[in-house]
Write an enzyme that holds these catalytic residues in place. Structure first.
Site, PDB file in Angstrom:
ATOM      1  N   SER A  21      54.023 -58.519  28.430  1.00  0.00           N
ATOM      2  CA  SER A  21      55.475 -58.367  28.534  1.00  0.00           C
ATOM      3  C   SER A  21      56.156 -58.667  27.200  1.00  0.00           C
ATOM      4  CB  SER A  21      56.037 -59.306  29.604  1.00  0.00           C
ATOM      5  OG  SER A  21      55.440 -59.057  30.843  1.00  0.00           O
ATOM      6  N   ARG A  44      62.491 -64.704  25.891  1.00  0.00           N
ATOM      7  CA  ARG A  44      62.315 -65.293  27.234  1.00  0.00           C
ATOM      8  C   ARG A  44      63.454 -64.869  28.157  1.00  0.00           C
ATOM      9  NH1 ARG A  44      58.067 -68.015  29.119  1.00  0.00           N
ATOM     10  NH2 ARG A  44      56.666 -67.837  27.370  1.00  0.00           N
ATOM     11  N   HIS A  47      62.792 -61.349  29.112  1.00  0.00           N
ATOM     12  CA  HIS A  47      61.658 -61.388  30.041  1.00  0.00           C
ATOM     13  C   HIS A  47      62.115 -61.728  31.461  1.00  0.00           C
ATOM     14  CE1 HIS A  47      57.961 -63.515  31.684  1.00  0.00           C
ATOM     15  NE2 HIS A  47      57.529 -62.307  31.452  1.00  0.00           N
TER      16      HIS A  47
END
Lengths: 217, 217
Positions: A21, A44, A47
């Site tokens: 990812s 993050r 994500h």
């Protein structure tokens, strides 16, 4: 107990999914002006949201990442505005430094005082939090009123947070509260616009605790 | 305890913010093909994400809302894939019907079995859940592997959910898992693409429990 049922298991593991990812995010994100440490936080957040627009809307006070990492290493508490933010945050990584996550919004005394002063519980929770979490990371993903109150307390000299992560989501007051945050000259991570929320706020805190483990000062 | 500090409080109340937000969402959303009941769910999801693109990407099995409302009224459990989904869901509204929210991913027996079978805890949690929550609402906002496993169990005749809310977020397997869900001929709520997450999954469940209270059959 036996849950298995003889079928071929799905073998892709969470670690594998995560690293793949992050490659995709880096590739698709394209050019940007974030520092390397800031981009760790941005990644993050993307994500957790699959939202590049949200990622690109993030803004960092120049000392934000450094201040967040320092607060964690010094074992300062993390204050979450709501329980969803609290439960999502990685606790073992914080506990290594003696840091923990506090949430005040469901405290009985907060509910009582909110009623008495005719303000939201989110506001009253911030008034309690600033007394107990000086130098801590304030992670606000839900309630614009909490963020506005925290900003007011900072301006009044009644709050000294180490870092404010202000990412409330919504159509009323959220964008405005984040604009106000970005005017402060204390460490903050926020974004422009309506988007945000508990999951991306959690992602920001978790990125900082990973950086606390990894970054050599 | 006294948290007040003599400043003018922010007086906008949560209920007021919510109703104003819903007006804005309705206005900005524009034309759509959702039924009235479906749009209630869509609105709550947009409210939780401030993301119209996500709202427009939602797809409903024709019986989805009806099945979700029925499951709640019959006191069937809601299964959450992760704790963030569990804590976000409005419990008092479910409890009125005898419904509750279960999450299995942190159960010690799930962890043990996952290790033994070399699969994720998310997968093993679904294998346990389908045995304990027949007819319930499966709310999956985080782990594509959980959704893929649930779909496999449905196809194998080992799971009979009342409704699957499949809204995992991410770059690997999330979109694919939702495509698979949309091929099933059982009630589901899902979306096209990478977006989703715990907060929007919570919003979907909370919309259904509101409909359970409001809708006259």
């Amino acid at each position: 107990m036996e849950f298995s049922s003889g079928f071929k298991p799905i073998t892709i593991q969470p670690q594998e999914i995560e690293s793949k990812s992050f490659e995709i995010i880096k590739e698709e994100f394209g050019a940007h002006d974030f520092s390397e440490a800031e981009f760790t936080v941005v990644q993050r957040i993307v994500h957790a949201s699959a939202d590049f627009e949200l990622g690109r809307s993030l803004i960092f006070h120049p000392q934000a990442v450094e201040a967040g990492v320092r607060a964690i290493r010094q074992g300062r508490p993390v204050v979450a505005d709501v329980q969803m933010v609290q439960v999502g945050i990685n606790k073992p990584r914080l506990e290594k430094y003696g840091s923990q996550v506090n949430v005040y919004i469901s405290d009985p005394d907060v509910a009582e005082e909110a009623k008495r002063h005719n303000v939201t519980r989110a506001i009253m929770a911030m008034r309690k939090a600033v007394k107990e979490a000086e130098g801590g990371i304030f992670a606000i993903g839900n309630a614009p009123t909490a963020l506005l109150e925290l900003i007011r307390l900072v301006k009044a000299g009644e709050a000294k947070p180490g870092l404010i992560i202000g990412l409330p989501v919504g159509f009323v007051s959220a964008a405005e509260s984040k604009e106000e945050l970005a005017k402060l000259d204390i460490p903050y991570i926020t974004n422009i616009g309506r988007k945000g929320g508990s999951t991306v706020t959690v992602a920001a805190v978790n990125a900082l605790s990973l950086l606390a483990e990894q970054v050599v000062e």
